[in-house]
Design a protein around this motif. Sequence first.
Motif, short mmCIF file in Angstrom:
data_model
loop_
_atom_site.label_atom_id
_atom_site.label_comp_id
_atom_site.label_asym_id
_atom_site.label_seq_id
_atom_site.Cartn_x
_atom_site.Cartn_y
_atom_site.Cartn_z
N CYS A 67 0.84 -1.05 0.14
CA CYS A 67 -0.40 0.35 -0.17
C CYS A 67 0.54 1.47 -0.26
O CYS A 67 1.81 1.14 0.60
CB CYS A 67 -1.04 0.23 1.36
SG CYS A 67 -1.31 1.07 1.41
N CYS A 70 0.69 3.15 3.82
CA CYS A 70 0.82 2.49 5.14
C CYS A 70 1.84 1.77 5.20
O CYS A 70 1.90 0.63 5.95
CB CYS A 70 -0.60 2.02 5.70
SG CYS A 70 -1.51 0.60 4.89
N CYS A 86 -4.75 -0.54 -0.27
CA CYS A 86 -5.07 -1.29 1.13
C CYS A 86 -6.48 -0.74 1.27
O CYS A 86 -6.24 0.43 0.87
CB CYS A 86 -4.44 -1.53 2.27
SG CYS A 86 -4.33 0.08 3.32
N HIS A 89 -6.46 2.91 2.63
CA HIS A 89 -6.54 3.84 2.02
C HIS A 89 -7.08 4.08 0.38
O HIS A 89 -6.88 4.94 -0.28
CB HIS A 89 -4.93 4.44 1.74
CG HIS A 89 -4.67 4.54 3.80
ND1 HIS A 89 -3.81 3.30 3.79
CD2 HIS A 89 -4.49 5.40 4.10
CE1 HIS A 89 -3.76 3.96 5.43
NE2 HIS A 89 -3.68 5.07 5.42
ZN LIG Z 1 -3.38 1.38 4.00
#
Ligand SMILES: [Zn+2]
Length: 179
Positions: A67, A70, A86, A89
């Motif tokens: 991601c 993150c 992900c 997000h």
């Molecule tokens: Zn993420």
Amino acid sequence: MSVHPVGDGRYEVDAASGERYHVDLEAGRCSCPDHRFRGARCKHVRRVAIEITEGRVPPPGEVVRDCRDCGTAVFVEEGVSGPTYCPDHELTAGDRARDRETGAEVVVVGVSALRADHVRITATDCTVAEHPTNDRYEPDVPVVAAIYPHARVAPNGTVPASLRTYLFPRTRLRRIGPP
Ligand SMILES: [Zn+2]
Ligand SMILES: [Zn+2]
């Protein structure tokens, strides 16, 4: 045993013995002696299938990406370009997001598949990627449309009567929340 996807439906399996075997999952083939000499559905093929079922390894046709916001591992289709996000997000219309450039909060109203260097901003006669405030962001990421949620309700209706939309390179926005 540890399993590493190498793409194209192939996996490398490190056996406890220290040997590394090559598994072609869709063909049901493995480079180990058990499979090659006895034609058995060996434990390496079974292990790959288990790892996929349990979500630790991507199925054939998918690869692992991080991601962008993150670093969480995400499975995506092989060959898909652009940044990966992900579920926490990923942006969709209605999400709140933070503009990394100004810190301002915006509300997403549209997510496109068009790249920042392919979409023109009429007001400044340049592409989203060429806009000076987007120097730090990649030109080949999707464009996101958003509004600044600063309207108020007055006796004669909403002020302003309509909100202008702004275009951002996807990586410039980071989703806020989920609530
Ligand atoms: Zn993420
Ligand atoms: Zn095997």
